[in-house]
Design an enzyme around this catalytic site. Sequence first.
Site, mmCIF file in Angstrom:
data_model
loop_
_atom_site.group_PDB
_atom_site.id
_atom_site.type_symbol
_atom_site.label_atom_id
_atom_site.label_comp_id
_atom_site.label_asym_id
_atom_site.label_seq_id
_atom_site.Cartn_x
_atom_site.Cartn_y
_atom_site.Cartn_z
ATOM 1 N N ASP A 209 0.870 -1.185 0.000
ATOM 2 C CA ASP A 209 0.000 0.000 0.000
ATOM 3 C C ASP A 209 0.903 1.230 0.000
ATOM 4 O O ASP A 209 2.065 1.162 0.425
ATOM 5 C CB ASP A 209 -0.897 0.009 1.246
ATOM 6 C CG ASP A 209 -2.170 0.837 1.060
ATOM 7 O OD1 ASP A 209 -3.265 0.245 1.008
ATOM 8 O OD2 ASP A 209 -2.062 2.088 0.967
ATOM 9 N N ARG B 155 -16.614 3.965 -3.010
ATOM 10 C CA ARG B 155 -17.632 5.031 -3.032
ATOM 11 C C ARG B 155 -18.261 5.217 -1.659
ATOM 12 O O ARG B 155 -18.171 4.364 -0.777
ATOM 13 C CB ARG B 155 -18.697 4.733 -4.085
ATOM 14 C CG ARG B 155 -19.535 3.502 -3.833
ATOM 15 C CD ARG B 155 -20.693 3.426 -4.818
ATOM 16 N NE ARG B 155 -21.193 2.068 -4.981
ATOM 17 C CZ ARG B 155 -22.382 1.776 -5.460
ATOM 18 N NH1 ARG B 155 -23.212 2.730 -5.841
ATOM 19 N NH2 ARG B 155 -22.767 0.512 -5.593
ATOM 20 N N ARG C 149 -20.496 3.903 -8.713
ATOM 21 C CA ARG C 149 -19.142 3.369 -8.908
ATOM 22 C C ARG C 149 -18.417 4.167 -9.986
ATOM 23 O O ARG C 149 -17.199 4.373 -9.913
ATOM 24 C CB ARG C 149 -19.209 1.897 -9.317
ATOM 25 C CG ARG C 149 -19.830 0.965 -8.288
ATOM 26 C CD ARG C 149 -19.899 -0.427 -8.869
ATOM 27 N NE ARG C 149 -20.494 -1.413 -7.968
ATOM 28 C CZ ARG C 149 -21.783 -1.745 -7.973
ATOM 29 N NH1 ARG C 149 -22.629 -1.151 -8.798
ATOM 30 N NH2 ARG C 149 -22.232 -2.679 -7.146
ATOM 31 N N THR D 121 -10.754 -3.133 -8.047
ATOM 32 C CA THR D 121 -11.014 -1.687 -7.987
ATOM 33 C C THR D 121 -12.118 -1.265 -8.978
ATOM 34 O O THR D 121 -12.158 -1.726 -10.118
ATOM 35 C CB THR D 121 -9.707 -0.924 -8.304
ATOM 36 O OG1 THR D 121 -8.701 -1.340 -7.380
ATOM 37 C CG2 THR D 121 -9.900 0.583 -8.201
ATOM 38 N N HIS E 86 -20.210 -4.550 -14.053
ATOM 39 C CA HIS E 86 -20.488 -4.477 -12.605
ATOM 40 C C HIS E 86 -20.991 -3.082 -12.271
ATOM 41 O O HIS E 86 -20.287 -2.252 -11.719
ATOM 42 C CB HIS E 86 -19.202 -4.799 -11.837
ATOM 43 C CG HIS E 86 -19.380 -4.775 -10.351
ATOM 44 N ND1 HIS E 86 -20.278 -5.568 -9.687
ATOM 45 C CD2 HIS E 86 -18.748 -4.043 -9.390
ATOM 46 C CE1 HIS E 86 -20.197 -5.329 -8.388
ATOM 47 N NE2 HIS E 86 -19.284 -4.398 -8.180
HETATM 48 N N1 LIG Z 1 -15.278 -5.394 -7.955
HETATM 49 C C1 LIG Z 1 -16.072 -5.465 -6.899
HETATM 50 O O1 LIG Z 1 -16.995 -6.268 -6.853
HETATM 51 C C2 LIG Z 1 -15.808 -4.590 -5.709
HETATM 52 C C3 LIG Z 1 -16.386 -4.883 -4.462
HETATM 53 C C4 LIG Z 1 -16.095 -4.041 -3.384
HETATM 54 C C5 LIG Z 1 -15.250 -2.941 -3.540
HETATM 55 N N2 LIG Z 1 -14.696 -2.704 -4.770
HETATM 56 C C6 LIG Z 1 -13.746 -1.617 -4.970
HETATM 57 O O2 LIG Z 1 -12.499 -2.010 -4.427
HETATM 58 C C7 LIG Z 1 -11.720 -0.852 -4.117
HETATM 59 C C8 LIG Z 1 -11.117 -0.999 -2.726
HETATM 60 O O3 LIG Z 1 -12.120 -1.078 -1.742
HETATM 61 P P1 LIG Z 1 -11.723 -1.084 -0.192
HETATM 62 O O4 LIG Z 1 -12.990 -1.181 0.575
HETATM 63 O O5 LIG Z 1 -10.638 -2.049 0.073
HETATM 64 O O6 LIG Z 1 -11.146 0.411 -0.053
HETATM 65 P P2 LIG Z 1 -10.145 1.001 1.072
HETATM 66 O O7 LIG Z 1 -10.221 2.469 0.982
HETATM 67 O O8 LIG Z 1 -10.422 0.340 2.378
HETATM 68 O O9 LIG Z 1 -8.697 0.489 0.590
HETATM 69 C C9 LIG Z 1 -8.094 0.997 -0.555
HETATM 70 C C10 LIG Z 1 -6.613 1.062 -0.281
HETATM 71 O O10 LIG Z 1 -5.962 1.457 -1.491
HETATM 72 C C11 LIG Z 1 -4.826 2.212 -1.084
HETATM 73 N N3 LIG Z 1 -4.303 2.959 -2.232
HETATM 74 C C12 LIG Z 1 -4.773 4.117 -2.753
HETATM 75 N N4 LIG Z 1 -4.004 4.478 -3.791
HETATM 76 C C13 LIG Z 1 -3.041 3.536 -3.927
HETATM 77 C C14 LIG Z 1 -1.970 3.337 -4.824
HETATM 78 N N5 LIG Z 1 -1.708 4.209 -5.799
HETATM 79 N N6 LIG Z 1 -1.204 2.243 -4.671
HETATM 80 C C15 LIG Z 1 -1.444 1.348 -3.689
HETATM 81 N N7 LIG Z 1 -2.453 1.482 -2.808
HETATM 82 C C16 LIG Z 1 -3.244 2.561 -2.930
HETATM 83 C C17 LIG Z 1 -5.330 3.073 0.057
HETATM 84 O O11 LIG Z 1 -4.255 3.564 0.828
HETATM 85 C C18 LIG Z 1 -6.228 2.083 0.788
HETATM 86 O O12 LIG Z 1 -5.514 1.442 1.830
HETATM 87 C C19 LIG Z 1 -12.677 0.321 -4.316
HETATM 88 O O13 LIG Z 1 -12.450 0.934 -5.565
HETATM 89 C C20 LIG Z 1 -14.065 -0.328 -4.291
HETATM 90 O O14 LIG Z 1 -15.019 0.418 -5.004
HETATM 91 C C21 LIG Z 1 -14.986 -3.488 -5.844
HETATM 92 O O1 LIG Z 2 -20.885 -1.067 -4.459
HETATM 93 C C1 LIG Z 2 -19.705 -0.737 -4.385
HETATM 94 O O2 LIG Z 2 -19.333 0.435 -4.528
HETATM 95 C C2 LIG Z 2 -18.652 -1.761 -4.072
HETATM 96 C C3 LIG Z 2 -18.781 -3.009 -4.887
HETATM 97 O O3 LIG Z 2 -18.800 -2.748 -6.255
HETATM 98 C C4 LIG Z 2 -19.945 -3.863 -4.474
HETATM 99 O O4 LIG Z 2 -20.700 -4.292 -5.339
HETATM 100 O O5 LIG Z 2 -20.069 -4.134 -3.272
#
Ligand SMILES: NC(=O)c1ccc[n+]([C@@H]2O[C@H](COP(=O)([O-])OP(=O)(O)OC[C@H]3O[C@@H](n4cnc5c(N)ncnc54)[C@H](O)[C@@H]3O)[C@@H](O)[C@H]2O)c1
Ligand SMILES: O=C(O)C[C@H](O)C(=O)O
Length: 320
Positions: free
Chosen positions: A34, A83, A89, A120, A176
């Site tokens: 991170d 978000r 998203r 992400t 998604h």
């Molecule tokens: N695809 C899916 O189904 C799905 C589901 C849930 C969440 N997400 C996405 O996943 C992502 C992460 O969610 P989360 O709850 O873990 O968020 P979070 O904020 O808890 O964690 C994100 C981490 O990324 C780090 N970060 C930011 N910029 C960075 C970089 N350049 N290099 C390395 N690390 C960096 C931050 O310091 C933080 O620790 C979000 O974009 C969220 O929307 C996607």
């Molecule tokens: O809904 C979100 O922003 C996070 C993720 O894509 C989800 O579906 O839980």
Amino acid sequence: MARPKIALIGAGQIGGTLAHLAAIKELGDVVLFDIAEGTPQGKALDIAESGPAEGFDATLKGTNDYADIAGADVCIVTAGVPRKPGMSRDDLLGINLKVMKSVGEGIAKHAPNAFVICITNPLDAMVWALREFSGLPHEKVCGMAGVLDSARFRHFLSLEFDVSMRDVTAFVLGGHGDTMVPLARYSTVGGIPLPDLVQMGWTTQEKLDAIIQRTRDGGAEIVGLLKTGSAFYAPATSAIEMAEAYLKDQKRVLPCAAYVDGALGLNGMYVGVPTVIGAGGVERVIDIKMNRDEQAMFDKSVDAVKGLVDACKGIDQSLA
Ligand SMILES: NC(=O)c1ccc[n+]([C@@H]2O[C@H](COP(=O)([O-])OP(=O)(O)OC[C@H]3O[C@@H](n4cnc5c(N)ncnc54)[C@H](O)[C@@H]3O)[C@@H](O)[C@H]2O)c1
Ligand SMILES: O=C(O)C[C@H](O)C(=O)O
């Protein structure tokens, strides 16, 4: 034989949960990366200290240096921003696109042979951009969303039918986002497709429609409850299922955001489709046939993803 190496890029809510699950399941040694100083180190140490009680054999390392992911077999990318209530998203596109650039370059330099799973958001556009920035083979870069959306659908269906979640199958395809496509005809309880269960009187079309809508809104429902971020337990579990399929060459049939070139009438784009995941990465995209209504929903979702990819190209000229 040395244990596999799993690099987690992003040590936030999902990253920490991924590390915990990977250790408990003994999938390999874990490196948490991170940009936030202390966060990956603290989480890695905390999880490692759970090892004696849990009884797992895995090392955990937290780092702010990409060199530490060298030679990783799997990279799971959650770096970026989640978000908050009131956001879509898609609102994350600009900020997370920049993150994908640095992550893609880091993986290309230090772990070019890894199987990469992007989480992400906005997922389909971010996995496309990550692949472009990294230059890795398309079959080694995919996105996690379909497993999560299908798991939500399966959970809601198990509540409606009052049966074990294990006996419910579901496929959610497309992007998604709000246009995702839960496919009732390809979803079953005990092998019986959902439309047949409606005909059998086990549920009603109205109830099924409500479950489908709740599935589409599944991410927003959690965001609305948590208020400070988005879902992380089910997303992490879903990505671990994909990583395990690769590491153990399980040939699992899983919906994921894969590069589709030829199947489903698509020419060279990332979107949620049924795939086979094994040691070759995304080994196959399953060219399922959709009826007219399903195809119309899928086409709408594909168009939404194309719009986001175009927006990425507008922001970063190197992608155009
Ligand atoms: N695809 C899916 O189904 C799905 C589901 C849930 C969440 N997400 C996405 O996943 C992502 C992460 O969610 P989360 O709850 O873990 O968020 P979070 O904020 O808890 O964690 C994100 C981490 O990324 C780090 N970060 C930011 N910029 C960075 C970089 N350049 N290099 C390395 N690390 C960096 C931050 O310091 C933080 O620790 C979000 O974009 C969220 O929307 C996607
Ligand atoms: O809904 C979100 O922003 C996070 C993720 O894509 C989800 O579906 O839980």
